[in-house]
Design an enzyme around this catalytic site. Structure first.
Site, mmCIF file in Angstrom:
data_model
loop_
_atom_site.group_PDB
_atom_site.id
_atom_site.type_symbol
_atom_site.label_atom_id
_atom_site.label_comp_id
_atom_site.label_asym_id
_atom_site.label_seq_id
_atom_site.Cartn_x
_atom_site.Cartn_y
_atom_site.Cartn_z
ATOM 1 N N ARG A 1 16.769 -4.186 -1.024
ATOM 2 C CA ARG A 1 15.398 -3.709 -0.840
ATOM 3 C C ARG A 1 15.386 -2.194 -0.719
ATOM 4 O O ARG A 1 16.252 -1.613 -0.097
ATOM 5 C CB ARG A 1 14.794 -4.333 0.423
ATOM 6 C CG ARG A 1 14.116 -5.649 0.159
ATOM 7 C CD ARG A 1 13.776 -6.386 1.430
ATOM 8 N NE ARG A 1 12.990 -5.619 2.390
ATOM 9 C CZ ARG A 1 12.470 -6.144 3.499
ATOM 10 N NH1 ARG A 1 12.633 -7.428 3.762
ATOM 11 N NH2 ARG A 1 11.789 -5.391 4.327
ATOM 12 N N ARG B 1 1.029 -8.555 12.587
ATOM 13 C CA ARG B 1 1.867 -7.459 13.044
ATOM 14 C C ARG B 1 1.096 -6.432 13.835
ATOM 15 O O ARG B 1 1.678 -5.450 14.292
ATOM 16 C CB ARG B 1 2.432 -6.767 11.819
ATOM 17 C CG ARG B 1 3.881 -7.090 11.521
ATOM 18 C CD ARG B 1 4.133 -6.287 10.305
ATOM 19 N NE ARG B 1 5.421 -5.877 9.993
ATOM 20 C CZ ARG B 1 6.271 -6.571 9.239
ATOM 21 N NH1 ARG B 1 6.036 -7.792 8.896
ATOM 22 N NH2 ARG B 1 7.378 -6.018 8.870
ATOM 23 N N ARG C 1 22.216 -6.319 3.696
ATOM 24 C CA ARG C 1 21.405 -7.414 3.124
ATOM 25 C C ARG C 1 21.247 -7.294 1.615
ATOM 26 O O ARG C 1 21.019 -6.216 1.076
ATOM 27 C CB ARG C 1 20.012 -7.412 3.755
ATOM 28 C CG ARG C 1 19.046 -8.350 3.000
ATOM 29 C CD ARG C 1 17.794 -8.647 3.741
ATOM 30 N NE ARG C 1 17.080 -7.474 4.177
ATOM 31 C CZ ARG C 1 16.054 -7.524 5.002
ATOM 32 N NH1 ARG C 1 15.632 -8.674 5.467
ATOM 33 N NH2 ARG C 1 15.445 -6.426 5.353
ATOM 34 N N ARG D 1 10.345 1.749 10.366
ATOM 35 C CA ARG D 1 9.985 0.325 10.516
ATOM 36 C C ARG D 1 10.117 -0.097 11.976
ATOM 37 O O ARG D 1 9.278 -0.841 12.508
ATOM 38 C CB ARG D 1 10.869 -0.539 9.607
ATOM 39 C CG ARG D 1 10.525 -0.356 8.120
ATOM 40 C CD ARG D 1 11.652 -0.808 7.202
ATOM 41 N NE ARG D 1 11.946 -2.230 7.282
ATOM 42 C CZ ARG D 1 13.042 -2.797 6.796
ATOM 43 N NH1 ARG D 1 13.963 -2.054 6.198
ATOM 44 N NH2 ARG D 1 13.218 -4.086 6.906
ATOM 45 N N LYS E 1 14.024 -13.488 10.680
ATOM 46 C CA LYS E 1 12.836 -14.293 10.343
ATOM 47 C C LYS E 1 12.993 -14.958 8.983
ATOM 48 O O LYS E 1 12.781 -16.156 8.826
ATOM 49 C CB LYS E 1 11.569 -13.414 10.330
ATOM 50 C CG LYS E 1 11.316 -12.638 11.617
ATOM 51 C CD LYS E 1 10.058 -11.784 11.529
ATOM 52 C CE LYS E 1 10.106 -10.615 10.555
ATOM 53 N NZ LYS E 1 11.056 -9.531 10.906
HETATM 54 P P1 AP5 Z 1 16.522 -11.433 7.548
HETATM 55 O O1 AP5 Z 1 16.393 -12.835 8.012
HETATM 56 O O2 AP5 Z 1 16.361 -11.179 6.092
HETATM 57 O O3 AP5 Z 1 15.582 -10.459 8.410
HETATM 58 P P2 AP5 Z 1 14.008 -10.460 8.660
HETATM 59 O O4 AP5 Z 1 13.747 -10.759 10.074
HETATM 60 O O5 AP5 Z 1 13.325 -11.307 7.641
HETATM 61 O O6 AP5 Z 1 13.748 -8.906 8.491
HETATM 62 P P3 AP5 Z 1 12.875 -8.074 7.453
HETATM 63 O O7 AP5 Z 1 13.606 -6.780 7.251
HETATM 64 O O8 AP5 Z 1 12.522 -8.855 6.252
HETATM 65 O O9 AP5 Z 1 11.615 -7.818 8.312
HETATM 66 P P4 AP5 Z 1 10.592 -6.727 8.170
HETATM 67 O O10 AP5 Z 1 9.637 -7.188 9.174
HETATM 68 O O11 AP5 Z 1 11.077 -5.343 8.314
HETATM 69 O O12 AP5 Z 1 10.170 -6.782 6.624
HETATM 70 P P5 AP5 Z 1 8.969 -7.480 5.865
HETATM 71 O O13 AP5 Z 1 9.473 -7.946 4.569
HETATM 72 O O14 AP5 Z 1 8.276 -8.456 6.753
HETATM 73 O O15 AP5 Z 1 17.951 -10.896 8.038
HETATM 74 C C1 AP5 Z 1 18.394 -9.579 7.754
HETATM 75 C C2 AP5 Z 1 19.869 -9.605 7.336
HETATM 76 O O16 AP5 Z 1 20.675 -10.061 8.433
HETATM 77 C C3 AP5 Z 1 20.168 -10.559 6.174
HETATM 78 O O17 AP5 Z 1 21.142 -9.987 5.362
HETATM 79 C C4 AP5 Z 1 20.701 -11.829 6.866
HETATM 80 O O18 AP5 Z 1 21.621 -12.512 6.044
HETATM 81 C C5 AP5 Z 1 21.367 -11.275 8.119
HETATM 82 N N1 AP5 Z 1 21.199 -12.152 9.286
HETATM 83 C C6 AP5 Z 1 20.110 -12.912 9.613
HETATM 84 N N2 AP5 Z 1 20.309 -13.572 10.779
HETATM 85 C C7 AP5 Z 1 21.549 -13.208 11.203
HETATM 86 C C8 AP5 Z 1 22.325 -13.551 12.361
HETATM 87 N N3 AP5 Z 1 21.846 -14.403 13.302
HETATM 88 N N4 AP5 Z 1 23.556 -12.995 12.493
HETATM 89 C C9 AP5 Z 1 24.021 -12.129 11.547
HETATM 90 N N5 AP5 Z 1 23.346 -11.775 10.428
HETATM 91 C C10 AP5 Z 1 22.115 -12.307 10.256
HETATM 92 O O19 AP5 Z 1 7.976 -6.262 5.658
HETATM 93 C C11 AP5 Z 1 8.280 -5.202 4.777
HETATM 94 C C12 AP5 Z 1 7.148 -4.197 4.733
HETATM 95 O O20 AP5 Z 1 5.947 -4.825 4.244
HETATM 96 C C13 AP5 Z 1 6.722 -3.609 6.099
HETATM 97 O O21 AP5 Z 1 7.517 -2.503 6.451
HETATM 98 C C14 AP5 Z 1 5.269 -3.238 5.831
HETATM 99 O O22 AP5 Z 1 5.179 -2.038 5.096
HETATM 100 C C15 AP5 Z 1 4.797 -4.371 4.936
HETATM 101 N N6 AP5 Z 1 4.216 -5.496 5.703
HETATM 102 C C16 AP5 Z 1 4.690 -6.770 5.747
HETATM 103 N N7 AP5 Z 1 3.917 -7.542 6.540
HETATM 104 C C17 AP5 Z 1 2.934 -6.729 7.011
HETATM 105 C C18 AP5 Z 1 1.829 -6.943 7.890
HETATM 106 N N8 AP5 Z 1 1.590 -8.140 8.448
HETATM 107 N N9 AP5 Z 1 1.040 -5.881 8.181
HETATM 108 C C19 AP5 Z 1 1.242 -4.655 7.616
HETATM 109 N N10 AP5 Z 1 2.277 -4.397 6.782
HETATM 110 C C20 AP5 Z 1 3.117 -5.430 6.474
HETATM 111 ZN ZN ZN Z 2 11.977 -10.878 6.051
#
Ligand code: AP5
Ligand code: ZN
Length: 214
Positions: free
Chosen positions: A160, A88, A127, A171, A13
């Site tokens: 992170r 979410r 990452r 997660r 994402k």
């Molecule tokens: P990347 O694109 O960074 O992944 P992402 O989908 O953004 O994954 P996240 O880990 O950020 O998602 P998340 O939902 O767990 O965390 P969030 O910050 O939202 O890609 C990952 C890695 O792979 C990178 O190194 C990239 O380079 C590589 N990559 C990407 N695409 C690739 C491909 N096609 N091939 C190979 N490699 C690739 O949330 C964190 C925390 O915040 C949650 O756990 C929760 O506690 C809280 N939170 C956030 N939003 C909410 C909400 N709406 N409600 C409640 N709690 C929330």
């Molecule tokens: Zn993200």
């Protein structure tokens, strides 16, 4: 356009968002990035969110709905936005519908980053992020030009706190129990588009562009 990106941790994402953003001039609202900024700044929001985030659990609906409501009022978001990591839970999706309904607007597409769980640990543990911009890199799949350094600003990259195999398990559990129903919610509304998120970053970008141009 008004878009939602949904999918498990590490599905891509945050990698695809800046590309879509630049192409369509949308604002990128990532609740995870906003929450991490609040934790780093030790605001009252950050203090409330930290414990759940460290454990890989979801932060309360009220807190995240509040930050999204606030952020969407920005004038830069009026023409369109990308919601990355929100909604979410079904409650968050319903609250979002209320917010948008009040302004007479609706979501154009929800992009579902479909991917097998088994691929995600390698993505997460490799990452490195540039915290102030949200740019992410991967030691193997998307390495920075200089190891540990952001390509654009030259500033240091960090890992992170929740990017370890242990926290990833919770997660993923949160995704399967609380966020999967959100995907069904939008499928019923007829706005869901499927992506093959296990493909290379460029291939996924091509799929996104195809969906958005249709
Ligand atoms: P990347 O694109 O960074 O992944 P992402 O989908 O953004 O994954 P996240 O880990 O950020 O998602 P998340 O939902 O767990 O965390 P969030 O910050 O939202 O890609 C990952 C890695 O792979 C990178 O190194 C990239 O380079 C590589 N990559 C990407 N695409 C690739 C491909 N096609 N091939 C190979 N490699 C690739 O949330 C964190 C925390 O915040 C949650 O756990 C929760 O506690 C809280 N939170 C956030 N939003 C909410 C909400 N709406 N409600 C409640 N709690 C929330
Ligand atoms: Zn993200």
């Amino acid at each position: 356009k008004r878009l939602i990106l949904v999918g498990p941790p590490g599905c891509g994402k945050g990698t695809q968002s800046p590309i879509i953003k630049d192409e369509y001039c949308l604002c990128h609202l990532a609740t995870g990035d906003m929450l991490r900024a609040a934790v780093a700044a030790k605001t009252s929001l950050g203090i409330k969110a930290k414990e759940a985030m460290d454990k890989g659990e979801l932060v309360s609906d009220d807190l995240v709905v509040g930050i999204i409501d606030e952020a969407m009022k920005k004038s830069s978001c009026q023409k369109g936005f990308i919601l990355d990591g929100f909604p979410r839970t079904v409650v968050q999706a319903q609250k979002l519908d209320e917010m948008l309904g009040n302004q007479g607007i609706k979501i154009d597409k929800v992009l579902n980053f479909a991917i097998n769980d088994s691929i995600l640990e390698e993505r997460i543990t490799g990452r490195w992020i540039h915290p102030s911009s949200g740019r992410s890199y991967h030691t193997k799949f998307a390495p920075p030009k200089v190891p540990g350094v952001d390509d654009v600003t030259g500033e240091p990259l960090i890992q992170r706190k929740d990017d370890n195999p242990e926290v990833l398990k919770s997660r993923l559990a949160a995704f399967h129990t609380q966020t999967k129903p959100v995907i069904d919610y939008y499928a019923k509304k007829g706005v869901l588009a499927q992506l093959h998120a296990e493909k290379t970053p460029n291939e996924v970008t091509a799929e996104v562009q195809k969906v958005l141009s249709s």
